[in-house]
Design a protein around this motif. Structure first.
Motif, PDB file in Angstrom:
ATOM      1  N   PRO A  76       0.822  -1.362   0.152  1.00 25.96           N
ATOM      2  CA  PRO A  76      -0.072  -0.037   0.051  1.00 25.96           C
ATOM      3  C   PRO A  76       0.678   1.398   0.073  1.00 25.96           C
ATOM      4  O   PRO A  76       0.290   2.216  -0.727  1.00 25.96           O
ATOM      5  CB  PRO A  76      -0.741  -0.081   1.296  1.00 25.96           C
ATOM      6  N   THR A 125      -2.595  -5.466  -5.630  1.00 23.30           N
ATOM      7  CA  THR A 125      -3.346  -4.179  -5.634  1.00 23.30           C
ATOM      8  C   THR A 125      -4.659  -4.018  -5.968  1.00 23.30           C
ATOM      9  O   THR A 125      -5.465  -3.345  -5.421  1.00 23.30           O
ATOM     10  CB  THR A 125      -2.598  -3.042  -6.433  1.00 23.30           C
ATOM     11  N   GLY A 163      -7.461  -4.550  -2.923  1.00 27.38           N
ATOM     12  CA  GLY A 163      -8.091  -3.697  -2.359  1.00 27.38           C
ATOM     13  C   GLY A 163      -8.714  -4.097  -0.923  1.00 27.38           C
ATOM     14  O   GLY A 163      -7.935  -4.681  -0.046  1.00 27.38           O
ATOM     15  N   SER A 164      -9.644  -3.787  -0.753  1.00 28.30           N
ATOM     16  CA  SER A 164     -10.520  -3.895   0.630  1.00 28.30           C
ATOM     17  C   SER A 164     -10.643  -5.467   0.666  1.00 28.30           C
ATOM     18  O   SER A 164     -11.172  -5.722   1.970  1.00 28.30           O
ATOM     19  CB  SER A 164     -11.722  -3.229   0.626  1.00 28.30           C
ATOM     20  N   ALA A 165     -10.554  -6.125  -0.213  1.00 26.80           N
ATOM     21  CA  ALA A 165     -10.792  -7.766  -0.033  1.00 26.80           C
ATOM     22  C   ALA A 165      -9.438  -8.214   0.889  1.00 26.80           C
ATOM     23  O   ALA A 165      -9.627  -9.283   1.502  1.00 26.80           O
ATOM     24  CB  ALA A 165     -10.612  -8.483  -1.294  1.00 26.80           C
ATOM     25  N   VAL A 166      -8.392  -7.429   1.315  1.00 27.70           N
ATOM     26  CA  VAL A 166      -7.383  -7.843   2.145  1.00 27.70           C
ATOM     27  C   VAL A 166      -7.826  -7.700   3.794  1.00 27.70           C
ATOM     28  O   VAL A 166      -8.133  -6.715   3.879  1.00 27.70           O
ATOM     29  CB  VAL A 166      -6.123  -6.900   1.713  1.00 27.70           C
ATOM     30  N   VAL A 167      -7.717  -8.765   4.128  1.00 26.51           N
ATOM     31  CA  VAL A 167      -8.095  -8.911   5.746  1.00 26.51           C
ATOM     32  C   VAL A 167      -7.004  -8.631   6.566  1.00 26.51           C
ATOM     33  O   VAL A 167      -7.072  -7.940   7.634  1.00 26.51           O
ATOM     34  CB  VAL A 167      -8.787 -10.317   5.859  1.00 26.51           C
ATOM     35  N   ARG A 196      -2.350  -8.283   6.994  1.00 24.89           N
ATOM     36  CA  ARG A 196      -0.952  -8.544   6.225  1.00 24.89           C
ATOM     37  C   ARG A 196      -0.127  -8.853   7.417  1.00 24.89           C
ATOM     38  O   ARG A 196      -0.310  -8.454   8.572  1.00 24.89           O
ATOM     39  CB  ARG A 196      -0.590  -7.387   5.399  1.00 24.89           C
ATOM     40  N   TYR A 216      -6.825 -12.828   2.596  1.00 21.02           N
ATOM     41  CA  TYR A 216      -7.764 -12.156   2.058  1.00 21.02           C
ATOM     42  C   TYR A 216      -8.833 -12.821   1.676  1.00 21.02           C
ATOM     43  O   TYR A 216      -9.102 -14.146   1.627  1.00 21.02           O
ATOM     44  CB  TYR A 216      -7.109 -11.450   0.627  1.00 21.02           C
ATOM     45  N   ARG A 217     -10.126 -12.319   1.114  1.00 10.86           N
ATOM     46  CA  ARG A 217     -11.445 -13.018   0.611  1.00 10.86           C
ATOM     47  C   ARG A 217     -11.366 -12.686  -0.834  1.00 10.86           C
ATOM     48  O   ARG A 217     -11.169 -11.620  -1.168  1.00 10.86           O
ATOM     49  CB  ARG A 217     -12.556 -12.315   1.124  1.00 10.86           C
ATOM     50  N   PRO A 273     -12.535 -11.911  -4.226  1.00 12.63           N
ATOM     51  CA  PRO A 273     -13.678 -10.874  -4.655  1.00 12.63           C
ATOM     52  C   PRO A 273     -14.723 -11.583  -5.324  1.00 12.63           C
ATOM     53  O   PRO A 273     -15.740 -11.020  -5.346  1.00 12.63           O
ATOM     54  CB  PRO A 273     -12.788  -9.774  -5.199  1.00 12.63           C
TER      55      PRO A 273
END
Length: 211
Positions: free
Chosen positions: A41, A90, A93-97, A99, A133-134, A136
């Motif tokens: 990020p 990249t 995005g918001s699917a990353v739960v 790191r 992550y989930r 998408p």
């Protein structure tokens, strides 16, 4: 008895030192690029800071570097930022739960079972999960680990490398599976930076713990 001249000995020494240096550079590059992935990020928000962080990781791992070695790092970063793995990361995005998620797993929960007292006196396994992550599209939970190994050109080398990390990845997957009380085991992925490829590791069957 064959003898080696002083000049030949010096040449052999230089060859040996050159090979060792190449190995050290490869390891330092791997460390630096791994760090770059972890701080992805930052690359969009503050590219200069991201570059400095990657360069610092490279220098720390290598010691001191020459101008040519710094150019090698710069080229590796350019390829990383232009590659499909980076675009995939990249795009999440918001699917990353999470790191760099710390994990503490009982040795009883490892896929291969508890270790011997000599190899694991605390009967626990500690690791850092690179990415959770989930998906998408499917909504599936995914455990991903970044690998910066230098791989050969053989067609089966990627699968062979993936198999080497099966136990580690299954341990991470089982920890997430139990911590989040998931119905199914997360998808397990190895992100091979050197090949810009994602290899899915299919886990062995994991039964949900009884309540």
């Amino acid at each position: 008895v064959a003898t080696v001249s002083a000049g030949a000995e010096a040449d052999l020494l230089q060859v040996g030192l050159g090979r060792e240096r190449s190995r050290r550079i490869a390891r330092a590059l791997g460390t630096a690029l791994h760090r770059g992935f972890e701080r992805a990020p930052m690359a969009d928000v503050d590219p200069a800071r991201w570059q400095a962080l990657v360069a610092s990781s490279f220098e720390t791992a290598l010691g001191t570097s020459t101008a040519d070695e710094q150019e090698t790092l710069a080229g590796a970063c350019e390829r990383l930022l232009a590659g499909p793995l980076w675009r995939r990361l990249t795009a999440l995005g918001s699917a990353v739960v999470a790191r760099e998620l710390p994990l503490l797993v009982s040795a009883q929960d490892r896929p291969e079972g508890p270790s011997s007292a000599e190899s694991a006196p605390l009967e626990a396994y500690v690791g850092i999960l690179d990415l959770l992550y989930r998906d998408p599209e499917s909504g599936e939970w995914v455990v991903a680990d970044f690998k910066t190994d230098e791989l050969g050109d053989e067609g089966d080398s990627l699968a062979q490398h993936a198999e080497r990390y099966r136990s580690q990845l299954e341990t991470y997957g089982r920890a997430v599976h139990q911590a989040l009380d998931l119905e199914a085991m997360p998808r397990l992925e190895l992100w091979f930076v050197a090949k810009d490829r994602i290899e899915v590791v299919h886990p062995r069957r994991v039964d949900r713990p009884s309540r």
